[in-house]
Design an enzyme around this catalytic site. Structure first.
Site, PDB file in Angstrom:
ATOM      1  N   GLN A 182       0.909  -1.374  -0.359  1.00  0.00           N
ATOM      2  CA  GLN A 182      -0.307   0.021   0.081  1.00  0.00           C
ATOM      3  C   GLN A 182       0.508   1.316   0.269  1.00  0.00           C
ATOM      4  OE1 GLN A 182      -2.194   1.104   3.431  1.00  0.00           O
ATOM      5  NE2 GLN A 182      -4.066   0.820   2.258  1.00  0.00           N
ATOM      6  N   TYR A 191      -5.810  10.488   4.126  1.00  0.00           N
ATOM      7  CA  TYR A 191      -4.747  10.753   4.662  1.00  0.00           C
ATOM      8  C   TYR A 191      -4.557  11.848   2.676  1.00  0.00           C
ATOM      9  CZ  TYR A 191      -3.489   7.423   8.377  1.00  0.00           C
ATOM     10  OH  TYR A 191      -3.619   7.195   8.856  1.00  0.00           O
ATOM     11  N   ARG A 233      -7.236   2.189  -2.665  1.00  0.00           N
ATOM     12  CA  ARG A 233      -8.762   1.945  -1.196  1.00  0.00           C
ATOM     13  C   ARG A 233      -9.363   3.474  -0.966  1.00  0.00           C
ATOM     14  NH1 ARG A 233      -7.915   0.233   4.969  1.00  0.00           N
ATOM     15  NH2 ARG A 233      -9.713  -1.465   4.074  1.00  0.00           N
ATOM     16  N   GLY A 276      -8.833  -7.257   8.986  1.00  0.00           N
ATOM     17  CA  GLY A 276      -7.876  -6.226   9.611  1.00  0.00           C
ATOM     18  C   GLY A 276      -7.696  -6.900  10.946  1.00  0.00           C
ATOM     19  N   ARG A 277      -8.573  -6.069  11.979  1.00  0.00           N
ATOM     20  CA  ARG A 277      -8.278  -6.640  13.671  1.00  0.00           C
ATOM     21  C   ARG A 277      -8.439  -8.038  13.478  1.00  0.00           C
ATOM     22  NH1 ARG A 277     -12.799  -3.111  15.160  1.00  0.00           N
ATOM     23  NH2 ARG A 277     -13.052  -2.990  13.075  1.00  0.00           N
TER      24      ARG A 277
HETATM   25  C1  LIG Z   1      -3.791  -1.879  13.902  1.00  0.00           C
HETATM   26  C2  LIG Z   1      -4.625  -1.328  12.447  1.00  0.00           C
HETATM   27  C3  LIG Z   1      -3.457  -0.389  11.464  1.00  0.00           C
HETATM   28  C4  LIG Z   1      -4.224  -0.417  10.583  1.00  0.00           C
HETATM   29  N1  LIG Z   1      -3.492   0.274   9.487  1.00  0.00           N
HETATM   30  C5  LIG Z   1      -3.943   0.774   8.166  1.00  0.00           C
HETATM   31  C6  LIG Z   1      -3.515   1.345   7.156  1.00  0.00           C
HETATM   32  O1  LIG Z   1      -2.237   1.172   6.696  1.00  0.00           O
HETATM   33  N2  LIG Z   1      -3.290   2.001   6.048  1.00  0.00           N
HETATM   34  C7  LIG Z   1      -5.020   1.454   5.764  1.00  0.00           C
HETATM   35  O2  LIG Z   1      -5.414   1.082   4.618  1.00  0.00           O
HETATM   36  N3  LIG Z   1      -5.690   0.543   6.845  1.00  0.00           N
HETATM   37  C8  LIG Z   1      -5.756   0.579   7.647  1.00  0.00           C
HETATM   38  N4  LIG Z   1      -6.201   0.379   9.174  1.00  0.00           N
HETATM   39  C9  LIG Z   1      -7.545   0.080   9.012  1.00  0.00           C
HETATM   40  C10 LIG Z   1      -7.975  -1.520   8.592  1.00  0.00           C
HETATM   41  O3  LIG Z   1      -7.738  -1.568   7.073  1.00  0.00           O
HETATM   42  C11 LIG Z   1      -9.734  -1.852   8.510  1.00  0.00           C
HETATM   43  O4  LIG Z   1      -9.698  -0.665   7.478  1.00  0.00           O
HETATM   44  C12 LIG Z   1      -9.880  -1.307   9.353  1.00  0.00           C
HETATM   45  O5  LIG Z   1      -9.413  -2.462  10.646  1.00  0.00           O
HETATM   46  C13 LIG Z   1     -11.307  -2.100   9.458  1.00  0.00           C
HETATM   47  O6  LIG Z   1     -11.634  -3.501   9.021  1.00  0.00           O
HETATM   48  P1  LIG Z   1     -11.624  -4.535   9.999  1.00  0.00           P
HETATM   49  O7  LIG Z   1     -12.830  -4.610  11.044  1.00  0.00           O
HETATM   50  O8  LIG Z   1     -11.853  -6.095   9.659  1.00  0.00           O
HETATM   51  O9  LIG Z   1     -10.660  -4.442  11.462  1.00  0.00           O
HETATM   52  C14 LIG Z   1      -5.748  -0.563   9.806  1.00  0.00           C
HETATM   53  C15 LIG Z   1      -6.446  -0.420  11.140  1.00  0.00           C
HETATM   54  C16 LIG Z   1      -5.694  -1.025  12.474  1.00  0.00           C
HETATM   55  C17 LIG Z   1      -6.288  -1.907  13.363  1.00  0.00           C
END
Ligand SMILES: Cc1cc2nc3c(=O)[nH]c(=O)nc-3n(C[C@H](O)[C@H](O)[C@H](O)COP(=O)(O)O)c2cc1C
Length: 371
Positions: free
Chosen positions: A105, A186, A233, A326-327
């Site tokens: 990314q 961003y 994204r 993600g999480r």
């Molecule tokens: C620890 C953490 C770091 C994240 N870093 C990024 C990132 O680098 N780039 C991005 O687009 N989203 C980032 N996100 C957002 C996740 O990609 C994702 O959209 C978000 O956690 C919701 O999905 P989930 O409910 O499956 O966790 C981050 C989320 C978490 C929890």
């Protein structure tokens, strides 16, 4: 209907551009702040982390600045030096050796930064001198984003060029493709939305002008990779980083339409029920990924708040083609296997999301370790 391994749509293959994904489970990009400092270089621990998760249909590696001015968090890996590209090589190698596929990314945080993180303690840059009202993570902890400096028109082509060079370095680092970070408040989203872009040159004002920079970046990235290995994204409902937009549907459907014309391989959409890294109590819009189907013909990835059941349901309803987690991926390296067996997931620990060592990073258990 109970979904077994044989009829679970999450476990069916998908053709993404030239890549055949063995399943539709995507690892969402996750900033973990565990690169080696100084230099923002990936280290062997990062290779181990991604190797553990290589059974995902696709890994989208964490947001990675293409510019020394693009950092908003301490110890994130970059992709603007040869040393960083070399540091990424063992990561992509580890994923490929384990049978996986990995995109990078590409990132520039714009105003979501702090002088502590920038060369010569520079003032962060943005389309307009408007504050995010939010926070950066520096070596000394959380600090408020200062007022950014509005970019001169003549400076913008150099940032597009940084995305092109970052793309070239990502190619040299062995990735399978790249995702442009146009989400979460961003730099690209700062240009896109009228709450953060009040420029009066060709990069601001009309919607066409606000989309110029994101589309120039996409063309530059595609010139290196070929459009069929480039994803984008976006967070059409996004408020993270103090984002405001007066006509979200028009802005983001037009962006989707323009990206569609460039033939990129996927659009990755953050759902309205999450903001950044957290769940919202109520979705703040109705702009779910399925709303963008009419504007975009290639693959759609849905991210935000998914579990196994919702992933299955959304695929069956044709809301999306791929589901990003993600999480859950933080705490379940073998998420695909857990979905196949329909067993409980390991809960994640928010305390270790950002920064630190292997704890909360590479020490989450695999199924066969728990017996
Ligand atoms: C620890 C953490 C770091 C994240 N870093 C990024 C990132 O680098 N780039 C991005 O687009 N989203 C980032 N996100 C957002 C996740 O990609 C994702 O959209 C978000 O956690 C919701 O999905 P989930 O409910 O499956 O966790 C981050 C989320 C978490 C929890």
């Amino acid at each position: 209907m109970a979904h077994t391994q044989n009829n679970n749509p999450l476990l069916t293959s998908f053709q993404l551009g030239p890549l055949t994904l063995p399943n539709r489970v995507v690892m969402a990009p996750l900033t973990r702040m565990r690169a080696s400092m100084p230099g923002n270089v990936p280290q062997p621990l990062n290779a181990e982390y991604y190797r553990q998760r290589a059974t995902a249909g696709l890994i989208i590696a964490e947001a990675t600045p293409v510019s020394p001015m693009g950092y908003g968090y301490y110890a994130t890996p970059g992709i603007h030096t040869k040393e960083q590209a070399k540091g990424w090589l063992p990561v992509t190698q580890a994923v490929h050796d384990t049978g996986g596929r990995i995109f990078l990314q590409l990132w520039h945080v714009g105003r979501q930064s702090h002088p502590d993180l920038l060369p010569g303690n520079a003032q962060p840059v943005a389309p307009s001198a408007l504050s995010s009202g939010s926070f950066a993570v520096t070596a000394e902890g959380v600090k408020e984003h200062p007022l950014p400096r509005a970019l001169e028109t003549a400076e913008i082509p150099a940032i597009v060029e940084e995305f092109r060079i970052g793309s070239q370095l990502a190619l040299e680092a062995g990735f399978d493709g790249v995702e442009i970070h146009g989400a979460n408040g961003y730099l690209l989203e700062q240009f896109t939305c009228d709450g953060s872009n009040i420029r009066n040159d060709q990069y601001g004002g009309s919607l066409e002008n606000r989309l110029r920079f994101p589309l120039e970046v996409t063309k530059a990235v595609a010139s290196v990779w070929g459009a069929d290995r480039v994803g984008y994204r976006m967070s059409p409902s996004g408020m993270f980083g103090g984002m405001e937009e007066s006509n979200r549907l028009r802005t983001f459907s037009t962006l989707a339409t323009e990206l569609n014309k460039l033939n990129i391989c996927y659009l990755h959409i953050v759902e309205p029920r999450v903001m950044g890294n957290e769940d919202l109590e109520e979705p703040n819009t109705d702009l779910t990924s399925g709303k963008f189907r009419p504007y975009f013909n290639q693959a759609i990835i849905s991210a935000g708040g998914h579990d196994r059941a919702s992933g299955i349901q959304w695929l069956e309803n044709n809301e999306c083609d791929l589901v990003a987690y993600g999480r859950h991926y933080i705490s379940n390296p073998d998420l695909v296997e857990r979905f196949a067996q329909n067993v409980a997931l390991t809960p994640y620990d928010r305390e270790t999301f950002y920064g630190g060592d292997h704890r909360g990073y590479t020490d989450y258990p695999f199924l066969n370790q728990e017996d």
